[in-house]
Every structure is written in structure tokens, then in C-alpha cells.
Design a protein around this motif. Structure first.
Motif, PDB file in Angstrom:
ATOM      1  N   TYR A   1       0.836  -1.210   0.000  1.00 30.17           N
ATOM      2  CA  TYR A   1       0.000   0.000   0.000  1.00 30.17           C
ATOM      3  C   TYR A   1       0.865   1.252   0.000  1.00 30.17           C
ATOM      4  CZ  TYR A   1      -4.047  -2.914   0.913  1.00 30.17           C
ATOM      5  OH  TYR A   1      -5.041  -3.851   0.786  1.00 30.17           O
ATOM      6  N   GLN A   2       0.339   2.309  -0.611  1.00 23.87           N
ATOM      7  CA  GLN A   2       0.998   3.613  -0.609  1.00 23.87           C
ATOM      8  C   GLN A   2      -0.012   4.678  -0.187  1.00 23.87           C
ATOM      9  OE1 GLN A   2       2.740   4.416  -4.448  1.00 23.87           O
ATOM     10  NE2 GLN A   2       4.265   2.793  -4.272  1.00 23.87           N
ATOM     11  N   GLU A   3       0.518   5.744   0.402  1.00 20.49           N
ATOM     12  CA  GLU A   3      -0.357   6.840   0.827  1.00 20.49           C
ATOM     13  C   GLU A   3      -0.904   7.602  -0.380  1.00 20.49           C
ATOM     14  OE1 GLU A   3       0.881   9.317   4.197  1.00 20.49           O
ATOM     15  OE2 GLU A   3       2.532   7.884   4.526  1.00 20.49           O
ATOM     16  N   VAL A   4      -2.090   8.158  -0.220  1.00 21.83           N
ATOM     17  CA  VAL A   4      -2.700   9.004  -1.239  1.00 21.83           C
ATOM     18  C   VAL A   4      -3.265  10.258  -0.562  1.00 21.83           C
ATOM     19  CG1 VAL A   4      -3.280   7.239  -2.947  1.00 21.83           C
ATOM     20  CG2 VAL A   4      -4.850   7.678  -1.043  1.00 21.83           C
ATOM     21  N   THR A   5      -3.469  11.283  -1.380  1.00 19.81           N
ATOM     22  CA  THR A   5      -4.076  12.523  -0.900  1.00 19.81           C
ATOM     23  C   THR A   5      -5.238  12.887  -1.810  1.00 19.81           C
ATOM     24  OG1 THR A   5      -2.736  14.001  -2.271  1.00 19.81           O
ATOM     25  CG2 THR A   5      -1.791  13.316  -0.142  1.00 19.81           C
ATOM     26  N   ASP A   6      -5.971  13.895  -1.417  1.00 20.77           N
ATOM     27  CA  ASP A   6      -7.098  14.355  -2.228  1.00 20.77           C
ATOM     28  C   ASP A   6      -6.642  14.756  -3.632  1.00 20.77           C
ATOM     29  OD1 ASP A   6      -9.989  15.363  -2.391  1.00 20.77           O
ATOM     30  OD2 ASP A   6      -8.878  17.188  -2.848  1.00 20.77           O
ATOM     31  N   ALA A   7      -5.437  15.310  -3.752  1.00 20.01           N
ATOM     32  CA  ALA A   7      -4.938  15.760  -5.056  1.00 20.01           C
ATOM     33  C   ALA A   7      -4.819  14.609  -6.057  1.00 20.01           C
ATOM     34  CB  ALA A   7      -3.580  16.444  -4.890  1.00 20.01           C
ATOM     35  N   ASP A   8      -4.604  13.386  -5.559  1.00 19.66           N
ATOM     36  CA  ASP A   8      -4.495  12.232  -6.452  1.00 19.66           C
ATOM     37  C   ASP A   8      -5.799  11.974  -7.205  1.00 19.66           C
ATOM     38  OD1 ASP A   8      -1.785  11.353  -5.977  1.00 19.66           O
ATOM     39  OD2 ASP A   8      -2.433  10.706  -3.993  1.00 19.66           O
ATOM     40  N   TYR A   9      -6.902  12.457  -6.669  1.00 17.23           N
ATOM     41  CA  TYR A   9      -8.216  12.176  -7.260  1.00 17.23           C
ATOM     42  C   TYR A   9      -8.795  13.375  -8.008  1.00 17.23           C
ATOM     43  CZ  TYR A   9      -7.602   7.958  -4.681  1.00 17.23           C
ATOM     44  OH  TYR A   9      -7.069   6.777  -4.239  1.00 17.23           O
ATOM     45  N   ALA A  10      -7.932  14.373  -8.297  1.00 14.69           N
ATOM     46  CA  ALA A  10      -8.387  15.546  -9.051  1.00 14.69           C
ATOM     47  C   ALA A  10      -8.938  15.168 -10.434  1.00 14.69           C
ATOM     48  CB  ALA A  10      -7.257  16.566  -9.177  1.00 14.69           C
ATOM     49  N   PRO A  11      -8.290  14.247 -11.186  1.00 21.21           N
ATOM     50  CA  PRO A  11      -8.861  13.863 -12.489  1.00 21.21           C
ATOM     51  C   PRO A  11     -10.237  13.207 -12.353  1.00 21.21           C
ATOM     52  CG  PRO A  11      -6.548  13.238 -12.379  1.00 21.21           C
ATOM     53  CD  PRO A  11      -6.958  13.628 -10.993  1.00 21.21           C
ATOM     54  N   VAL A  12     -10.398  12.366 -11.340  1.00 15.67           N
ATOM     55  CA  VAL A  12     -11.695  11.726 -11.116  1.00 15.67           C
ATOM     56  C   VAL A  12     -12.748  12.785 -10.804  1.00 15.67           C
ATOM     57  CG1 VAL A  12     -12.985  10.117  -9.658  1.00 15.67           C
ATOM     58  CG2 VAL A  12     -10.613   9.611 -10.270  1.00 15.67           C
ATOM     59  N   LYS A  13     -12.364  13.750  -9.973  1.00 15.92           N
ATOM     60  CA  LYS A  13     -13.300  14.820  -9.605  1.00 15.92           C
ATOM     61  C   LYS A  13     -13.708  15.640 -10.820  1.00 15.92           C
ATOM     62  CE  LYS A  13     -12.377  16.479  -5.653  1.00 15.92           C
ATOM     63  NZ  LYS A  13     -11.812  17.209  -4.486  1.00 15.92           N
ATOM     64  N   LYS A  14     -12.751  15.907 -11.701  1.00 15.58           N
ATOM     65  CA  LYS A  14     -13.065  16.691 -12.903  1.00 15.58           C
ATOM     66  C   LYS A  14     -14.017  15.930 -13.824  1.00 15.58           C
ATOM     67  CE  LYS A  14     -11.052  19.155 -16.842  1.00 15.58           C
ATOM     68  NZ  LYS A  14     -12.105  18.638 -17.769  1.00 15.58           N
ATOM     69  N   HIS A  15     -13.714  14.645 -14.060  1.00 15.55           N
ATOM     70  CA  HIS A  15     -14.589  13.847 -14.928  1.00 15.55           C
ATOM     71  C   HIS A  15     -15.992  13.740 -14.326  1.00 15.55           C
ATOM     72  CE1 HIS A  15     -11.511  12.837 -17.736  1.00 15.55           C
ATOM     73  NE2 HIS A  15     -10.835  12.029 -16.938  1.00 15.55           N
TER      74      HIS A  15
END
Length: 302
Positions: free
Chosen positions: A278-292
Motif C-alpha cells: 500500500y501507498q499513501e494518497v491525498t485528495d490531489a491524487d483524485y483531481a482527475p476523477v473529480k473533474k470527470h
């Protein structure tokens, strides 16, 4: 379909609200984790199979975090978001789309995601599949044929959101106002899960479908879909499923949960979780998902 999804979410909230929503007696332990940690999981396969699959993880987290761990597998993706909103779940395993939908309603923080065995990264593949004997070679062919298309759950990232992105990029016009309209496709259906989508395309009830490719590969390995029965005609990389927690649990609990996942070493458990770590993630990692999700009308902010 959107009204139905909202009804399901409201129904789930009503059920959850009927239960006591106070924290477990005894508060938190020395790790900052609630003595009873409630973990919610999206049903990216049949819910009964999901519960059994995650039993070893439940045992591991209980031992590692020194807490009683209760698992909640919802009947649909919206149910886990409803559980977070009702404070009936402390930690949840979500898809990228489910996370951004939850984050729009509840104060949640993404913690970690699995390293995908096929890509060796935090990303995995969403794909559009057809039967092996289909004449379709591209997503453009699927759109031009104006046939029947199967999505998974409405809120699935790789089974709904990214297939819609791929369809629109290939000439379709998936509607922002009607989730079940993707002209010129003739009929759109929602199977509820990746396994059901694979079977729908394999048995001919849909001409093509959106699916998480690694789940397809697992089904082929397990003999649930014969090798070669389905063929991928288009794919997109997607940021991995995040494990999230409600912000009010606090930094100490967040650090403990992150450590529990990152320090997972048991090969059998890692294999069960279909990851090498496992690796850490942040909200910024999901910016493309949020845009779509925003572009396609799948995200309503509070």
C-alpha cells in the motif's frame, strides 16, 4: 436512474439513522482508534462474497490496531457514502468516484491505496470489453454500432465513470441529466457490479460493457469467464481505490491506520487483497476523477 440512486441513498440513511450513532463505549484506545472501528466496503463484487473475502483483513486490523473491527458491506456504492454521512462507518474502502462523491458530502480523508499488481503503481485499468467473436475492434466501433451497453454500479469509477469518458471521447454523448442515456447507444443498463457486467457481455445480453480489467483477469483465472470470451477494445488508467476515514477520527488514528496498511507483510493477506503493498494518497491524487465526475454531472457538492 439518478432519482432511483437518490432514493436508495435516502433509504440507506433512514435505516442507518434508526440505529444508535454514538461512538462505541470506552472511546478510543492508545492508537487514537475507536475501540470499535466500523469499516465500510463498497460491493465491487456480490456483497456476500465481499464479506467473506475481507474476513482476514478484519482480523488483521483488529490485531494491529488493538480494536474490535466491524465490517459493513453495502448493497450498493451509495450505501457506503450514506453510512459515512450517518457516522455509522469510521473507515471505508471506496472507489475514486465514490470517494469524491463522499468528500462532497462528508469530511473524509483518503489514506492509502493498493499497489496494483498489473501496473506496479497506484493506478489500475478501466476498460470497455466486447465478446471475443465481436467485429468491434475499437470503442468507436462500439459507439457506431448503436448497440446495448452495460455499466456496473452507477457510482463505480472503472465500471461507470471512465467507460462514459471513453464513450464520449469516441463520439457518444452520455447525458449529464439522464444517467441511462448515452446516444447513439441504443440501450444502457446498470448491472450493479463488475462480475455481472462481464457475464452480461459474455452471454450476449449486452454488446459491450465497462469493467475493471484486473477483476476481469481474476474472473478468467478463476474460470468464471473462459479465456478469450471477452476482449478489451479500450482502456484508461485510474487512480486506485482509496481507504478513507472520517476526519473527526483525528491525525493519530489516521497515522495508525496508514501504518497498519503500509506495514502489512503477510504474503497470504497481501495476495488476498490482490496487492503487493500500500501507498499513501491525498485528495490531489483524485483531481482527475473529480473533474470527470463534475463534467459528467455525477458530482453534487454540499
Amino acid at each position: 436512474m439518478r432519482r432511483l440512486s437518490c432514493f436508495v441513498s435516502a433509504f440507506m440513511l433512514a435505516i442507518l439513522a434508526a440505529c444508535d450513532s454514538t461512538p462505541a463505549a470506552g472511546g478510543v484506545n492508545s492508537n487514537g482508534v475507536p475501540n470499535t472501528l466500523r469499516v465500510g466496503i463498497i460491493p465491487n463484487m456480490a456483497p456476500d462474497k465481499q464479506s467473506a473475502r475481507y474476513a482476514p483483513l478484519q482480523e488483521y486490523l483488529a490485531k494491529r490496531l488493538q480494536a474490535k473491527v466491524e465490517l459493513f458491506v453495502a448493497t450498493d456504492y451509495a450505501g457506503v457514502v450514506a453510512a459515512l454521512a450517518a457516522k455509522k462507518v469510521d473507515v471505508a474502502y471506496l472507489g475514486g468516484l465514490t470517494y469524491v462523491q463522499a468528500e462532497a458530502q462528508v469530511d473524509v480523508r483518503p489514506l492509502v491505496t493498493e499497489i496494483d499488481k498489473e501496473t506496479g503503481t497506484k493506478e489500475y485499468f478501466s476498460g470497455i470489453v466486447v465478446r471475443g467473436d465481436s467485429s468491434h475492434q475499437t470503442v468507436q466501433d462500439v459507439v457506431a454500432a448503436k448497440g446495448a451497453f452495460a455499466f456496473g454500479d452507477v457510482s463505480s469509477t472503472s465500471g461507470s465513470l471512465y467507460p462514459r469518458v471513453m464513450l464520449n471521447a469516441s463520439g457518444a454523448d452520455c447525458s449529464r441529466s439522464a444517467i441511462d442515456k448515452c446516444p447513439p447507444l441504443g440501450r444502457v443498463s446498470f448491472t450493479g457490479g463488475h462480475d455481472a457486467t462481464a457475464q452480461a457481455v459474455a452471454n450476449g445480453s449486452a454488446d459491450a460493457g465497462g469493467i475493471e480489467i484486473r477483476i476481469l483477469h481474476r474472473m478468467e483465472k478463476d474460470g468464471k469467464v473462459p479465456q478469450g470470451r471477452l476482449r478489451v477494445v479500450g482502456s484508461e488508467k485510474v487512480m486506485g481505490y482509496p481507504w478513507v476515514m472520517r476526519e473527526e477520527l483525528g491525525d493519530q488514528a489516521g497515522a495508525a491506520i496508514i501504518a497498519a496498511f503500509k506495514e502489512m507483510r503477510d504474503p497470504a493477506l497481501l495476495d488476498l487483497m490482490q496487492t503487493s503493498g500500500y501507498q499513501e494518497v491525498t485528495d490531489a491524487d483524485y483531481a482527475p476523477v473529480k473533474k470527470h465526475a463534475t463534467d459528467l454531472g455525477l458530482l453534487t457538492r454540499r
